[in-house]
Design a protein around this motif. Structure first.
Motif, PDB file in Angstrom:
ATOM      1  N   GLY A 182       0.871  -1.108   0.021  1.00 41.02           N
ATOM      2  CA  GLY A 182       0.037  -0.126   0.091  1.00 41.02           C
ATOM      3  C   GLY A 182       0.810   1.373  -0.207  1.00 41.02           C
ATOM      4  N   PHE A 183       0.161   2.408  -0.039  1.00 49.15           N
ATOM      5  CA  PHE A 183       0.808   3.640   0.054  1.00 49.15           C
ATOM      6  C   PHE A 183       1.860   3.922   1.015  1.00 49.15           C
ATOM      7  CE2 PHE A 183       0.751   8.198   1.334  1.00 49.15           C
ATOM      8  CZ  PHE A 183       1.572   8.691   0.107  1.00 49.15           C
ATOM      9  N   THR A 184       1.375   3.499   2.408  1.00 43.08           N
ATOM     10  CA  THR A 184       2.109   3.814   3.697  1.00 43.08           C
ATOM     11  C   THR A 184       3.283   3.083   3.744  1.00 43.08           C
ATOM     12  OG1 THR A 184       0.596   2.135   4.703  1.00 43.08           O
ATOM     13  CG2 THR A 184       0.133   4.405   4.929  1.00 43.08           C
ATOM     14  N   GLN A 185       3.213   1.679   3.123  1.00 45.47           N
ATOM     15  CA  GLN A 185       4.495   0.973   3.114  1.00 45.47           C
ATOM     16  C   GLN A 185       5.438   1.406   2.128  1.00 45.47           C
ATOM     17  OE1 GLN A 185       1.715  -1.591   2.404  1.00 45.47           O
ATOM     18  NE2 GLN A 185       1.378  -2.753   4.317  1.00 45.47           N
ATOM     19  N   ALA A 186       4.789   1.817   0.891  1.00 46.01           N
ATOM     20  CA  ALA A 186       5.757   2.520  -0.045  1.00 46.01           C
ATOM     21  C   ALA A 186       6.325   3.658   0.619  1.00 46.01           C
ATOM     22  CB  ALA A 186       4.967   2.708  -1.294  1.00 46.01           C
ATOM     23  N   ASN A 187       5.589   4.494   1.107  1.00 49.05           N
ATOM     24  CA  ASN A 187       6.191   5.819   1.776  1.00 49.05           C
ATOM     25  C   ASN A 187       7.226   5.513   2.827  1.00 49.05           C
ATOM     26  OD1 ASN A 187       6.296   8.557   1.372  1.00 49.05           O
ATOM     27  ND2 ASN A 187       4.618   8.896   2.881  1.00 49.05           N
ATOM     28  N   ALA A 188       7.087   4.404   3.721  1.00 47.37           N
ATOM     29  CA  ALA A 188       8.054   3.960   4.483  1.00 47.37           C
ATOM     30  C   ALA A 188       9.262   3.570   3.799  1.00 47.37           C
ATOM     31  CB  ALA A 188       7.711   2.958   5.447  1.00 47.37           C
ATOM     32  N   TYR A 189       9.111   2.937   2.749  1.00 51.81           N
ATOM     33  CA  TYR A 189      10.268   2.374   2.031  1.00 51.81           C
ATOM     34  C   TYR A 189      10.923   3.696   1.233  1.00 51.81           C
ATOM     35  CZ  TYR A 189      13.092  -0.104  -1.676  1.00 51.81           C
ATOM     36  OH  TYR A 189      14.212  -0.488  -2.342  1.00 51.81           O
TER      37      TYR A 189
END
Length: 160
Positions: free
Chosen positions: A49-56
């Motif tokens: 999701g977006f939150t995981q990609a943003n954390a990446y």
């Protein structure tokens, strides 16, 4: 109603350098995040999701190898993640093809949201630049000082 205006910009050499670095960073973030999503799905069968990609993205900026991502504004980098999330949403609903990697020789673009630019009295200041970005206005019936843009997309076509 949303209205878009397309203008031609004339950056100074310093601004051109900042924009070139920004275009490169957006491309690197897109390509590395796409490869990470693909590898994560192949190995773990996990959707991202977006939150995981943003954390990446945050993890990428913290590494020594990609510390230069901190030299440009974070707004276009986060927008690249948002655009990639929208591309995957469109793919999974059957409206588009699988997202592809960005090329160095293709059209380069960077999108700035309200927190990444200032537009006052017809002058545009992008994040991490000191001077206003010079541009030509082609609509005589519209006063450039009267508009209130929500996003600014700066792009460069392959011929420069």
């Amino acid at each position: 109603m949303r209205t878009a205006y397309k203008c031609r910009a004339y950056p100074t050499p310093e601004q051109a350098g900042v924009l070139n670095r920004t275009f490169g960073c957006v491309r690197v973030v897109w390509n590395r995040t796409l490869a990470w999503r693909h590898a994560r799905y192949r190995t773990e069968r996990a959707k991202t999701g977006f939150t995981q990609a943003n954390a990446y993205l945050t993890a990428m900026k913290a590494t020594d190898e990609l510390a230069w991502l901190n030299e440009v504004s974070s707004v276009p980098l986060q927008q690249a993640i948002r655009h990639q999330q929208a591309a995957f949403t469109n793919y999974f609903t059957g409206r588009a093809r699988y997202p592809r990697y960005k090329s160095r020789t293709g059209r380069q673009s960077a999108e700035y949201t309200r927190s990444g630019f200032r537009y006052r009295d017809g002058r545009l200041f992008l994040a991490k630049t000191d001077a206003p970005l010079a541009f030509t206005w082609s609509w005589p019936d519209v006063d450039p000082a009267s508009i209130d843009p929500t996003t600014v997309t700066v792009s460069r076509d392959p011929c420069g």
